[in-house]
Design a protein around this motif. Structure first.
Motif, PDB file in Angstrom:
ATOM      1  N   ALA A 177      38.045   8.186  11.995  1.00 49.59           N
ATOM      2  CA  ALA A 177      37.851   9.648  11.079  1.00 49.59           C
ATOM      3  C   ALA A 177      39.027  11.021  11.618  1.00 49.59           C
ATOM      4  CB  ALA A 177      36.757  10.270  11.117  1.00 49.59           C
ATOM      5  N   ILE A 178      39.144  12.030  10.847  1.00 52.34           N
ATOM      6  CA  ILE A 178      40.036  12.777  11.193  1.00 52.34           C
ATOM      7  C   ILE A 178      38.808  13.823  12.156  1.00 52.34           C
ATOM      8  CG2 ILE A 178      42.056  14.453  10.376  1.00 52.34           C
ATOM      9  CD1 ILE A 178      41.925  12.531   7.775  1.00 52.34           C
ATOM     10  N   ASN A 179      39.718  14.113  12.978  1.00 50.80           N
ATOM     11  CA  ASN A 179      39.242  14.570  14.327  1.00 50.80           C
ATOM     12  C   ASN A 179      40.112  16.229  13.951  1.00 50.80           C
ATOM     13  OD1 ASN A 179      38.078  16.692  16.233  1.00 50.80           O
ATOM     14  ND2 ASN A 179      38.562  15.446  17.587  1.00 50.80           N
ATOM     15  N   PHE A 180      39.991  17.049  13.588  1.00 49.30           N
ATOM     16  CA  PHE A 180      41.215  18.403  12.983  1.00 49.30           C
ATOM     17  C   PHE A 180      40.903  19.171  14.068  1.00 49.30           C
ATOM     18  CE2 PHE A 180      38.023  17.902   9.461  1.00 49.30           C
ATOM     19  CZ  PHE A 180      37.118  18.681   9.779  1.00 49.30           C
ATOM     20  N   MET A 181      39.783  19.390  14.872  1.00 48.91           N
ATOM     21  CA  MET A 181      39.950  20.016  15.629  1.00 48.91           C
ATOM     22  C   MET A 181      40.880  20.093  16.483  1.00 48.91           C
ATOM     23  SD  MET A 181      36.709  21.975  14.463  1.00 48.91           S
ATOM     24  CE  MET A 181      36.218  23.028  15.673  1.00 48.91           C
ATOM     25  N   ASN A 182      41.447  18.849  17.162  1.00 47.68           N
ATOM     26  CA  ASN A 182      42.548  18.165  17.918  1.00 47.68           C
ATOM     27  C   ASN A 182      42.841  17.677  16.984  1.00 47.68           C
ATOM     28  OD1 ASN A 182      44.084  18.443  19.833  1.00 47.68           O
ATOM     29  ND2 ASN A 182      42.134  18.247  21.620  1.00 47.68           N
ATOM     30  N   PRO A 183      44.368  18.477  17.324  1.00 48.10           N
ATOM     31  CA  PRO A 183      45.362  17.667  16.066  1.00 48.10           C
ATOM     32  C   PRO A 183      46.210  16.948  16.854  1.00 48.10           C
ATOM     33  CG  PRO A 183      45.905  19.654  16.564  1.00 48.10           C
ATOM     34  CD  PRO A 183      44.774  20.096  16.946  1.00 48.10           C
ATOM     35  N   ALA A 184      45.818  17.030  18.725  1.00 47.89           N
ATOM     36  CA  ALA A 184      46.335  15.774  19.215  1.00 47.89           C
ATOM     37  C   ALA A 184      45.843  14.584  18.765  1.00 47.89           C
ATOM     38  CB  ALA A 184      45.538  16.061  20.858  1.00 47.89           C
ATOM     39  N   THR A 185      44.397  13.944  18.434  1.00 48.87           N
ATOM     40  CA  THR A 185      44.052  12.978  17.894  1.00 48.87           C
ATOM     41  C   THR A 185      44.675  12.482  17.129  1.00 48.87           C
ATOM     42  OG1 THR A 185      42.373  14.113  16.899  1.00 48.87           O
ATOM     43  CG2 THR A 185      41.651  13.903  18.864  1.00 48.87           C
ATOM     44  N   TYR A 186      46.091  12.998  15.826  1.00 49.43           N
ATOM     45  CA  TYR A 186      46.376  12.385  14.924  1.00 49.43           C
ATOM     46  C   TYR A 186      47.445  11.291  15.847  1.00 49.43           C
ATOM     47  CZ  TYR A 186      44.890  16.521  12.173  1.00 49.43           C
ATOM     48  OH  TYR A 186      44.497  17.234  11.621  1.00 49.43           O
ATOM     49  N   SER A 187      47.887  11.173  16.708  1.00 48.79           N
ATOM     50  CA  SER A 187      49.167  10.083  17.433  1.00 48.79           C
ATOM     51  C   SER A 187      47.637   9.234  17.365  1.00 48.79           C
ATOM     52  CB  SER A 187      49.188  10.512  18.794  1.00 48.79           C
ATOM     53  OG  SER A 187      47.912  10.843  19.472  1.00 48.79           O
ATOM     54  N   ASN A 188      46.511   8.859  17.288  1.00 48.52           N
ATOM     55  CA  ASN A 188      45.596   7.640  17.290  1.00 48.52           C
ATOM     56  C   ASN A 188      46.400   6.403  16.382  1.00 48.52           C
ATOM     57  OD1 ASN A 188      45.521   7.453  20.063  1.00 48.52           O
ATOM     58  ND2 ASN A 188      43.857   9.227  19.910  1.00 48.52           N
ATOM     59  N   PHE A 189      46.428   6.939  14.832  1.00 44.47           N
ATOM     60  CA  PHE A 189      45.606   6.515  13.494  1.00 44.47           C
ATOM     61  C   PHE A 189      46.778   5.621  13.685  1.00 44.47           C
ATOM     62  CE2 PHE A 189      46.132  11.078  11.311  1.00 44.47           C
ATOM     63  CZ  PHE A 189      44.331  11.148  11.704  1.00 44.47           C
ATOM     64  N   PHE A 190      46.139   4.245  13.344  1.00 44.95           N
ATOM     65  CA  PHE A 190      46.728   2.668  13.464  1.00 44.95           C
ATOM     66  C   PHE A 190      46.738   2.355  11.138  1.00 44.95           C
ATOM     67  CE2 PHE A 190      42.485   2.658  14.596  1.00 44.95           C
ATOM     68  CZ  PHE A 190      42.068   1.860  13.611  1.00 44.95           C
ATOM     69  N   MET A 191      45.859   3.336  10.683  1.00 45.55           N
ATOM     70  CA  MET A 191      46.215   2.595   9.187  1.00 45.55           C
ATOM     71  C   MET A 191      45.833   4.037   8.531  1.00 45.55           C
ATOM     72  SD  MET A 191      44.133  -1.248   9.104  1.00 45.55           S
ATOM     73  CE  MET A 191      42.688  -0.435   9.587  1.00 45.55           C
ATOM     74  N   VAL A 192      45.653   4.051   7.598  1.00 43.71           N
ATOM     75  CA  VAL A 192      45.855   4.951   6.512  1.00 43.71           C
ATOM     76  C   VAL A 192      43.762   5.695   6.160  1.00 43.71           C
ATOM     77  CG1 VAL A 192      46.365   5.996   3.864  1.00 43.71           C
ATOM     78  CG2 VAL A 192      47.854   4.650   4.911  1.00 43.71           C
ATOM     79  N   SER A 193      43.451   6.946   6.574  1.00 42.35           N
ATOM     80  CA  SER A 193      42.142   7.068   6.449  1.00 42.35           C
ATOM     81  C   SER A 193      42.193   7.977   5.618  1.00 42.35           C
ATOM     82  CB  SER A 193      41.986   7.153   7.801  1.00 42.35           C
ATOM     83  OG  SER A 193      40.548   7.599   7.336  1.00 42.35           O
ATOM     84  N   TYR A 194      40.978   7.818   4.846  1.00 43.75           N
ATOM     85  CA  TYR A 194      40.494   8.888   3.971  1.00 43.75           C
ATOM     86  C   TYR A 194      39.126   9.612   4.279  1.00 43.75           C
ATOM     87  CZ  TYR A 194      44.188   7.533   0.257  1.00 43.75           C
ATOM     88  OH  TYR A 194      44.997   7.310   0.241  1.00 43.75           O
ATOM     89  N   ASP A 195      38.838  10.766   4.558  1.00 41.42           N
ATOM     90  CA  ASP A 195      37.298  11.282   5.471  1.00 41.42           C
ATOM     91  C   ASP A 195      37.274  12.076   4.660  1.00 41.42           C
ATOM     92  OD1 ASP A 195      36.408  11.326   7.058  1.00 41.42           O
ATOM     93  OD2 ASP A 195      37.430  12.143   9.049  1.00 41.42           O
TER      94      ASP A 195
END
Length: 457
Positions: free
Chosen positions: A70-88
């Motif tokens: 899922a997209i945790n937009f509360m802390n954008p540092a988590t975007y570094s963990n994306f491994f596939m395209v995700s629609y949330d």
């Protein structure tokens, strides 16, 4: 053949346009608390963190097979963990009960609204770079209150109405260096605030025209939201019999939304009118002022948290077994100004705790043993202070992450339905008006290997 990048962009834009259309749907809410500031601010997190009592600063998914992405937009540092395209996409059904002591009364409202829509994608998996973009509502203004009184022997009804709210379109990027991740969101906050006061005299012998005083304010401005997370291991255990490695880790995180100034334009109208079947008809315009320029000062928000979690690895991959965490957030609402005017707002804070458990994701034998079960609670002080006594805000939540389709095979399928059921109350015995609510949020994280180059046709 159409390129992968073109197809991805078109799918993403179509997803966001659909979400934007949903965000502009009218919600049937009627709460006097939305009269203050820029309205009632939503719980701005995704379905996972809502189920965890609102934890977001030190929570991260997308790192282990059984949680999804899922997209945790509360802390954008988590975007570094994306491994596939995700629609949330998040959808919320909300029911609220207002209780007034003087005069005694009750009011109930039910409404449905989209909570967020976003797209997350890895830019460079090897270097740990990912990005996300989307749109979500931040607050809503929705109230209609009638006050009745006697003036010079006549009955006078005063109707106070308001609508509008604040929305956010964001784009963010995250980067990881070993145990440290940093990131930021930026974009546009925008919205409107439309308020009006109507006065209606009720007299059997003399007819009076009604009066209407309305003000429409439109506003927008850029925002900046940085964040970080740092994770380290505090212990490992290896089970030689089952060939399983257990790892205990601590993750600390923090984020901030810096104060901002929204540029605003205001239209004011003062008139008398009469009602008809076709609608209100203006009788005499007393005053019209359009394009009054001004600013809205929005305060800073800070969040800091810590999470302890356990992962387990075997030949099927690495799985999140459980996690517990706590977080503290605060917002400096005493610095809020609307055209240089303060409002009945106070500095707010929340203390949140949450826990997540997946019973047995290692074997993949049972569906329900692969479900992530979540629970959380929070306590704090609300930013609205209508009677000068402050509003205590408490609540708790439960939820689950339900894997879809190939729950026992994580080679390329990570689509998850995340649910959150929240119970909360604003106000206590010292307040004249209290509000209790129940919210159900369904988060749909569509994550898969969407584009895979075929070896043979």
């Amino acid at each position: 053949m159409r390129s992968v990048s073109t197809t991805l962009i078109r799918l993403s834009l179509s997803f966001l346009v659909t979400g934007f259309t949903l965000l502009n749907a009218n919600a049937q809410e009627n709460s006097p608390f939305t009269r203050y500031g820029l309205g009632d601010f939503y719980n701005g997190s995704n379905a996972i963190t809502r189920a965890l009592g609102g934890l977001g600063a030190a929570y991260s998914d997308g790192t282990n097979n059984n949680v999804g992405q899922a997209i945790n937009f509360m802390n954008p540092a988590t975007y570094s963990n994306f491994f596939m395209v995700s629609y949330d996409l998040g959808l919320t059904f909300d029911t609220r009960n207002l209780r007034s002591e003087n005069p005694a009364g009750k009011f109930r409202s039910n409404y449905f609204y989209p909570s967020y829509v976003g797209v997350g994608l890895p830019i460079n998996r090897v270097k740990g770079i990912g990005m996300a973009f989307g749109i979500r509502p931040l607050s809503r203004i929705s109230y209609s209150i009638v006050s009745r009184e006697r003036v010079a022997g006549d009955s006078l009804a005063t109707i106070y109405e308001g609508s509008g709210g604040l929305n956010q379109a964001y784009v963010g990027i995250g980067k990881k260096w070993k145990n440290l991740s940093i990131g930021f969101n930026t974009g546009m906050n925008f919205g409107r605030r439309e308020i009006g006061t109507k006065k209606i005299f009720i007299n059997d012998s003399t007819f009076f025209f009604q009066s209407n005083s309305s003000t429409l304010t439109s506003f927008s401005g850029m925002f900046f939201n940085p964040g970080f997370q740092y994770e380290f291991s505090v212990g490992k255990k290896v089970n030689e019999q089952t060939k399983t490695t257990s790892n205990y880790l601590i993750r600390i995180g923090g984020s901030a939304t810096l104060s901002q100034s929204l540029s605003a334009s205001q239209d004011q109208k003062r008139e008398t009118y009469t009602e008809s079947q076709a609608g209100d008809i203006t009788i005499d315009t007393i005053s019209i002022k359009n394009g009054i320029k001004g600013n809205i000062q929005m305060p800073s928000t800070y969040a800091a948290g810590i999470t302890l979690h356990k992962t387990a690895s075997n030949n099927r991959g690495t799985f999140e077994m459980w996690s517990v965490g706590a977080e503290y957030t605060a917002t400096q609402w005493n610095k809020y100004r609307f055209y240089n005017q303060a409002d009945q707002l106070v500095n707010s804070w929340q203390l949140k705790i949450g826990a997540q458990l997946c019973p047995d994701p290692l074997t993949g034998r049972s569906y329900w043993s692969n479900v992530n079960y979540r629970i959380g609670a929070f306590i704090g002080k609300d930013y609205v202070d209508p009677d000068g006594n402050g509003l205590k805000h408490v609540g708790f939540s439960v939820g689950a992450g339900l894997p879809i389709k190939k729950w026992n095979n994580y080679d390329r399928q990570f689509t998850v339905l995340n649910t959150a059921l929240q119970f909360g109350k604003r106000g206590s015995g010292v307040n004249n008006i209290t509000e209790s609510y129940v919210q159900f949020t369904l988060g749909i994280s569509l994550t898969d290997v969407w584009f895979q180059k075929r070896r043979y046709d």
